[in-house]
Scaffold this active site. Sequence first.
Site, PDB file in Angstrom:
ATOM      1  N   HIS A 123       0.847  -1.198   0.000  1.00 17.05           N
ATOM      2  CA  HIS A 123       0.000   0.000   0.000  1.00 17.05           C
ATOM      3  C   HIS A 123       0.877   1.240   0.000  1.00 17.05           C
ATOM      4  O   HIS A 123       1.944   1.234   0.600  1.00 17.05           O
ATOM      5  CB  HIS A 123      -0.903   0.009   1.246  1.00 17.05           C
ATOM      6  CG  HIS A 123      -2.035   0.960   1.132  1.00 17.05           C
ATOM      7  ND1 HIS A 123      -1.922   2.289   1.472  1.00 17.05           N
ATOM      8  CD2 HIS A 123      -3.296   0.787   0.670  1.00 17.05           C
ATOM      9  CE1 HIS A 123      -3.070   2.877   1.243  1.00 17.05           C
ATOM     10  NE2 HIS A 123      -3.915   1.993   0.750  1.00 17.05           N
ATOM     11  N   ASP A 175      -7.978  -5.348   0.117  1.00 15.62           N
ATOM     12  CA  ASP A 175      -8.479  -6.216  -0.952  1.00 15.62           C
ATOM     13  C   ASP A 175      -8.106  -7.679  -0.777  1.00 15.62           C
ATOM     14  O   ASP A 175      -8.622  -8.536  -1.482  1.00 15.62           O
ATOM     15  CB  ASP A 175      -7.937  -5.725  -2.311  1.00 15.62           C
ATOM     16  CG  ASP A 175      -8.508  -4.382  -2.669  1.00 15.62           C
ATOM     17  OD1 ASP A 175      -9.721  -4.212  -2.510  1.00 15.62           O
ATOM     18  OD2 ASP A 175      -7.744  -3.492  -3.077  1.00 15.62           O
TER      19      ASP A 175
HETATM   20  N1  ACO Z   1       4.045  -7.770  -4.766  1.00 12.20           N
HETATM   21  C1  ACO Z   1       5.386  -7.760  -4.997  1.00 12.20           C
HETATM   22  N2  ACO Z   1       6.145  -6.647  -4.920  1.00 12.20           N
HETATM   23  C2  ACO Z   1       5.540  -5.511  -4.588  1.00 12.20           C
HETATM   24  C3  ACO Z   1       4.155  -5.446  -4.311  1.00 12.20           C
HETATM   25  C4  ACO Z   1       3.402  -6.631  -4.408  1.00 12.20           C
HETATM   26  N3  ACO Z   1       2.088  -6.628  -4.177  1.00 12.20           N
HETATM   27  N4  ACO Z   1       3.810  -4.169  -4.023  1.00 12.20           N
HETATM   28  C5  ACO Z   1       4.937  -3.452  -4.098  1.00 12.20           C
HETATM   29  N5  ACO Z   1       5.979  -4.260  -4.439  1.00 12.20           N
HETATM   30  C6  ACO Z   1       7.383  -3.861  -4.576  1.00 12.20           C
HETATM   31  C7  ACO Z   1       7.604  -3.158  -5.888  1.00 12.20           C
HETATM   32  O1  ACO Z   1       8.007  -4.046  -6.897  1.00 12.20           O
HETATM   33  C8  ACO Z   1       8.685  -2.163  -5.525  1.00 12.20           C
HETATM   34  O2  ACO Z   1       9.905  -2.839  -5.528  1.00 12.20           O
HETATM   35  P1  ACO Z   1      11.284  -2.044  -5.896  1.00 12.20           P
HETATM   36  O3  ACO Z   1      11.466  -1.039  -4.802  1.00 12.20           O
HETATM   37  O4  ACO Z   1      12.301  -3.131  -5.879  1.00 12.20           O
HETATM   38  O5  ACO Z   1      11.055  -1.422  -7.234  1.00 12.20           O
HETATM   39  C9  ACO Z   1       8.356  -1.800  -4.072  1.00 12.20           C
HETATM   40  O6  ACO Z   1       7.647  -2.905  -3.546  1.00 12.20           O
HETATM   41  C10 ACO Z   1       7.524  -0.535  -3.934  1.00 12.20           C
HETATM   42  O7  ACO Z   1       6.396  -0.680  -4.794  1.00 12.20           O
HETATM   43  P2  ACO Z   1       5.716   0.555  -5.538  1.00 12.20           P
HETATM   44  O8  ACO Z   1       4.868   0.050  -6.641  1.00 12.20           O
HETATM   45  O9  ACO Z   1       6.766   1.574  -5.857  1.00 12.20           O
HETATM   46  O10 ACO Z   1       4.842   1.132  -4.340  1.00 12.20           O
HETATM   47  P3  ACO Z   1       3.597   2.086  -4.492  1.00 12.20           P
HETATM   48  O11 ACO Z   1       3.406   2.730  -3.185  1.00 12.20           O
HETATM   49  O12 ACO Z   1       3.749   2.966  -5.677  1.00 12.20           O
HETATM   50  O13 ACO Z   1       2.406   1.085  -4.852  1.00 12.20           O
HETATM   51  C11 ACO Z   1       0.653  -0.479  -4.659  1.00 12.20           C
HETATM   52  C12 ACO Z   1       1.473   0.620  -3.965  1.00 12.20           C
HETATM   53  C13 ACO Z   1       0.199   0.003  -6.042  1.00 12.20           C
HETATM   54  C14 ACO Z   1      -0.581  -0.784  -3.838  1.00 12.20           C
HETATM   55  C15 ACO Z   1       1.540  -1.754  -4.801  1.00 12.20           C
HETATM   56  O14 ACO Z   1       1.917  -2.211  -3.526  1.00 12.20           O
HETATM   57  C16 ACO Z   1       0.844  -2.874  -5.586  1.00 12.20           C
HETATM   58  O15 ACO Z   1       0.909  -2.894  -6.813  1.00 12.20           O
HETATM   59  N6  ACO Z   1       0.141  -3.822  -4.886  1.00 12.20           N
HETATM   60  C17 ACO Z   1      -0.597  -4.856  -5.556  1.00 12.20           C
HETATM   61  C18 ACO Z   1      -1.953  -4.325  -6.037  1.00 12.20           C
HETATM   62  C19 ACO Z   1      -2.915  -4.072  -4.911  1.00 12.20           C
HETATM   63  O16 ACO Z   1      -3.099  -4.900  -4.022  1.00 12.20           O
HETATM   64  N7  ACO Z   1      -3.561  -2.905  -4.977  1.00 12.20           N
HETATM   65  C20 ACO Z   1      -4.574  -2.507  -3.979  1.00 12.20           C
HETATM   66  C21 ACO Z   1      -4.053  -1.374  -3.137  1.00 12.20           C
HETATM   67  S1  ACO Z   1      -5.163  -0.957  -1.851  1.00 12.20           S
HETATM   68  C22 ACO Z   1      -6.397  -0.100  -2.632  1.00 12.20           C
HETATM   69  O17 ACO Z   1      -6.251   0.549  -3.612  1.00 12.20           O
HETATM   70  C23 ACO Z   1      -7.653  -0.194  -1.986  1.00 12.20           C
END
Ligand code: ACO
Length: 436
Positions: A304, A361
């Site tokens: 998140h 979620d």
């Molecule tokens: N699985 C594996 N790796 C992940 C995940 C995940 N679910 N989420 C983040 N990471 C990793 C990324 O690859 C990134 O790695 P890096 O630093 O080596 O590049 C790091 O963690 C940071 O991730 P970002 O995408 O930069 O973080 P951001 O804050 O922009 O994104 C998000 C948050 C979009 C929720 C992300 O965690 C994600 O894609 N999760 C999966 C989708 C999801 O569950 N979305 C629902 C969110 S809650 C909502 O909207 C109600």
Amino acid sequence: MKEYAKLIIGGKELKLPVITGTEGEKGIDIRSLRQETGYITYDPGFGNTGSCKSKITFMDGEKGILRHRGIPIEQLAEKSSFVETSFLLMNGHLPTQKELTRTSIMLNDQSMVHEDMQFFFQNFPRLSHPMGILSAMVNALRSFYPELIETERDFEKVFIRLLSKIRTMAAMSYKISKGHKVIYPRTDYTYCANFLNMMFDSPVNPYQLDRDIVKALNTFWILHADHEQNCSTSAVKTVGSSRANVYASISAGIAALWGPLHGGANQAVIEMLTAIHKKGGSIEDVVEKAKNRRSSFRLMGFGHRVYKTYDPRAKIMKKVCDKILPKLKIDDPLLDIAKQLEEVALSDQFFINKNLYPNVDFYSGILLRAMGIPTKMFPVMFAIGRLPGWLAQWKENMDDRAQKITRPRQIYMGENETTYIPIAKRESDSADESDY
Ligand code: ACO
């Protein structure tokens, strides 16, 4: 005493005021930055940018705190109803009995959808995603209700209208997608009971309301009711900032919520868990795949932008699943897979280092499945829940005199000035023109 941050840039010193929120959050007011120095800030995804001052929702991502108008989400989930929480978000205080009764009466009055709207629904291709349909239909409401919002009363009317009709439209789109008879709302049912009845009642098989399912749906929607400046809320406010009408703004919010990184994640989680269940194999392999930076696969329902610990909503959602599934005598293998996945991921150094925990979620789809909601409708369920938050934030933005049309800047990295070349003088490539 007023606090300032000092910025020394381009040989100039700038004193920038510090803003302190009621929970001690600090922000630097950079509004004079560009005018004084010519510099702008660079913050893709706006992770460090405060777009407003707000009195609606407080989150502490490090401690896993979520409060609406000061009230912890745990208390609202346990004691409140979705309609009451919506009132709270909108009006800033819990309703008195009289206010709640009045709200319920108004919701009932507004629950029907204009009969002509059925023709729109009927003409969407059967395979249309219900989020696309919902976004289009909410936008279309403007044509049916073109009056302007000029007073608080006008806004209250729009708030009630949208809150009431969105659930009717959602259930209608489901019935029509199945080719079934549309079930009308009933004034003797509460908000959540009404929705369940419109979804599942049929002329040949009357729907039996279950008190625990109604309560679980209330909890589900309360948990989604607002989440401060998230992607879809920011979309609603961005569209609203151009003074586009409220229906167009909410329609944009629904479109933003649809994405799998946001509200579409509840659908994506179930698809991921189903694929794991069908394929078999080890949970460890799935976690390894999510860690592999060469793969685009992510563990859906994990991570998140704000929470760097367990999402408080996910904790509640998990508890509701543990209560409601046995009560309904449902033994869902996906719940076991989700729990195993959580256990493996939470003890994995990659997830620990990156502070990736289950978000709302992760368990919400399992609860929706248990209620009989089809997977395609999951993001729609999220949208209904988020509506009061969108509307409260839209209104706050409209009332905030410091707000302007949303218009970020950029740092241009393209070509410097270059001359237009007539087509005859451009270098030709080797492709045979007859190909075109
Ligand atoms: N699985 C594996 N790796 C992940 C995940 C995940 N679910 N989420 C983040 N990471 C990793 C990324 O690859 C990134 O790695 P890096 O630093 O080596 O590049 C790091 O963690 C940071 O991730 P970002 O995408 O930069 O973080 P951001 O804050 O922009 O994104 C998000 C948050 C979009 C929720 C992300 O965690 C994600 O894609 N999760 C999966 C989708 C999801 O569950 N979305 C629902 C969110 S809650 C909502 O909207 C109600």
